[in-house]
Scaffold this motif. Structure first.
Motif, PDB file in Angstrom:
ATOM      1  N   ASP A  29      11.695   4.672  -7.928  1.00  0.00           N
ATOM      2  CA  ASP A  29      12.359   5.538  -6.941  1.00  0.00           C
ATOM      3  C   ASP A  29      13.821   5.173  -6.746  1.00  0.00           C
ATOM      4  N   LYS A  48       6.664   1.521  -8.209  1.00  0.00           N
ATOM      5  CA  LYS A  48       7.056   2.816  -7.645  1.00  0.00           C
ATOM      6  C   LYS A  48       8.412   2.713  -6.950  1.00  0.00           C
ATOM      7  N   LYS A  49       8.595   1.654  -6.199  1.00  0.00           N
ATOM      8  CA  LYS A  49       9.878   1.480  -5.508  1.00  0.00           C
ATOM      9  C   LYS A  49      11.002   1.260  -6.520  1.00  0.00           C
ATOM     10  N   LYS A 108       5.150  -9.063  -5.628  1.00  0.00           N
ATOM     11  CA  LYS A 108       5.854  -7.790  -5.457  1.00  0.00           C
ATOM     12  C   LYS A 108       7.299  -8.027  -5.004  1.00  0.00           C
ATOM     13  N   TYR A 119       0.311   1.793  -9.625  1.00  0.00           N
ATOM     14  CA  TYR A 119       1.579   2.469  -9.320  1.00  0.00           C
ATOM     15  C   TYR A 119       1.494   3.233  -8.005  1.00  0.00           C
ATOM     16  N   GLN A 120       0.446   4.026  -7.832  1.00  0.00           N
ATOM     17  CA  GLN A 120       0.348   4.890  -6.654  1.00  0.00           C
ATOM     18  C   GLN A 120       0.292   4.102  -5.362  1.00  0.00           C
ATOM     19  N   GLN A 121      -0.405   2.947  -5.390  1.00  0.00           N
ATOM     20  CA  GLN A 121      -0.471   2.095  -4.204  1.00  0.00           C
ATOM     21  C   GLN A 121       0.613   1.005  -4.222  1.00  0.00           C
ATOM     22  N   ASP A 122       1.377   1.009  -5.288  1.00  0.00           N
ATOM     23  CA  ASP A 122       2.553   0.143  -5.452  1.00  0.00           C
ATOM     24  C   ASP A 122       2.245  -1.335  -5.262  1.00  0.00           C
ATOM     25  N   GLY A 154       5.338  -3.058  -6.915  1.00  0.00           N
ATOM     26  CA  GLY A 154       6.679  -2.574  -6.612  1.00  0.00           C
ATOM     27  C   GLY A 154       7.247  -1.648  -7.669  1.00  0.00           C
TER      28      GLY A 154
END
Length: 300
Positions: A269, A265-266, A209, A257-260, A263
Motif C-alpha cells: 500500500d 499489505k502495508k 512484522k 496478505y489479507q490479514q497482514d 506487513g
C-alpha cells in the motif's frame, strides 16, 4: 557588509553538506547464496564482481556459513536454518563496514534465509531487500518434475511429506524446513521449525512484522519458467489453496496478505513491495537484466 559575510558563511556550509552527501560511499550489499552454492564460487563471485563494477566504491559481502567453502556448501543442505540465520546475523553485526546499514540480496533459499535476518536481526539496519527466486511460501514439489499430471511426482511428494516433519529430519535437512504440505497443514504448522515460524503461521510475533516494515523496499523476483521451485508462485508469496495441491492462490488471496501477518499489505500500500519477473528458468538471468532491474534501481 556583515549580512553579506553571514550569507557567504551559510552558503559555504550548505556546499560542504551537499559535497558530503554526494561523495559518501554507497550502501554495502550483503549476499546469501542458494542451495548447492557457496559464498565465493563462480556464481556468487560473478554477482559480487558485477555489483562492484557497476557501483564504484561499494563494499559487497558474500556470506560464508561455515569455516570453509566446503562447509558452506554442506551447511546449505544439512545445517538447521535457524542456526544458519544466527551465524549470518553475527557475521553481519561483527563487520565494521556494515554498521551504518546495508542492502540485502538473497538467491533461491538464501532469499528466505535473508528474510529471516531481516525479521530477526534488524541491526545494522537493512534498507533494501531483494529476493531472487526465494521460496517464501516454501515448496511442495520435486525439482524438474513434469507437472501436476505426473503420478510419479505425486508419489514422491507424498513420500517427502511422510518424513519431512519427523523431528530429526526437520532439525537437520534444510529443504525439509521449508517443505509446505497443503494437504497436511496442521502437522506443518506445528512441526515446521523454520518456515511456519517466519511466516507467522503458528504464533504471531509482532517484532517480525515490525522489522519487515522498516524496509525501504522489499523486492520479489519470480522466474516465470521456473522448473526447480514448485510451485513457482511461492517466489511471490503465492501458494496452493489449503487442502489440495492443484489450485493456486496469488499472494493477494492468502490470509498471510489479507490479514497482514508480515506487513506485506502495508508495504504494498505504501509502494515499497515490488514484484519483478524474469521470463526464464530458475536463476537464469542476464547481466543486463540484473543491472537494469536490480543494481540501477535498488543499489545505486
Amino acid at each position: 557588509m556583515v549580512v553579506v559575510k553571514a550569507m557567504e558563511i551559510t552558503s559555504y556550509f550548505v556546499l560542504l553538506c551537499l559535497m558530503e552527501i554526494t561523495t559518501q560511499d554507497p550502501l554495502p550489499v550483503v549476499i546469501w547464496h542458494g542451495i548447492g552454492d557457496s559464498c565465493c564460487g563462480r556464481n556468487m563471485g560473478s554477482i559480487k564482481s558485477l555489483i562492484e563494477e557497476q557501483v564504484q566504491g561499494i563494499y559487497v559481502k558474500s556470506l560464508e556459513i561455515g569455516n570453509s567453502t566446503t562447509e558452506d556448501v554442506n551447511n546449505g543442505y544439512l545445517m538447521n536454518v535457524n542456526d544458519q540465520i544466527t551465524m549470518a546475523c553475527k557475521l553481519i553485526s561483527d563487520d565494521s563496514k556494515l554498521q551504518n546499514g546495508y542492502n540485502a540480496l538473497g538467491f533461491s533459499q538464501g532469499g528466505q534465509f535473508m528474510r529471516g535476518v531481516v525479521q530477526r536481526c534488524p541491526t545494522p539496519r537493512i534498507f533494501n531487500f531483494v529476493s531472487i527466486g526465494g521460496q517464501h511460501q516454501g515448496v511442495y514439489g520435486v525439482p524438474k518434475c513434469p507437472g501436476d499430471k505426473s503420478t510419479l511426482c505425486d508419489i514422491v511428494r507424498k513420500l517427502l511429506s511422510y518424513g519431512a516433519y519427523v523431528s530429526f529430519v526437520q532439525d537437520n535437512l534444510v529443504p525439509a524446513e521449508y517443505w509446505h504440505d497443503p494437504l497436511n497443514l496442521d502437522e506443518y504448522r506445528s512441526k515446521s521449525v523454520f518456515l511456519a515460524d517466519i511466516n507467522q503461521e503458528r504464533t504471531k510475533n509482532p517484532v517480525y512484522k515490525e522489522n519487515l516494515l522498516k524496509l525501504k523496499n522489499f523486492v520479489l523476483v519470480k522466474f516465470l519458467q521456473d522448473t526447480t521451485v514448485e510451485p513457482r508462485e511461492s517466489e511471490w508469496f503465492g501458494f496452493y489453496k489449503p487442502g489440495q495441491a492443484k489450485k493456486l492462490l496469488t499472494v493477494f488471496e492468502t490470509p498471510l496478505y489479507q490479514q497482514d501477518w508480515l506487513g506485506l499489505k502495508k508495504l504494498n500500500d505504501t509502494g515499497r513491495l515490488h514484484f519483478l519477473s524474469s521470463d526464464t528458468d530458475h536463476q537464469k538471468f542476464t547481466n543486463e537484466w540484473f543491472i537494469s532491474n536490480i543494481i540501477n534501481k535498488f543499489f545505486k
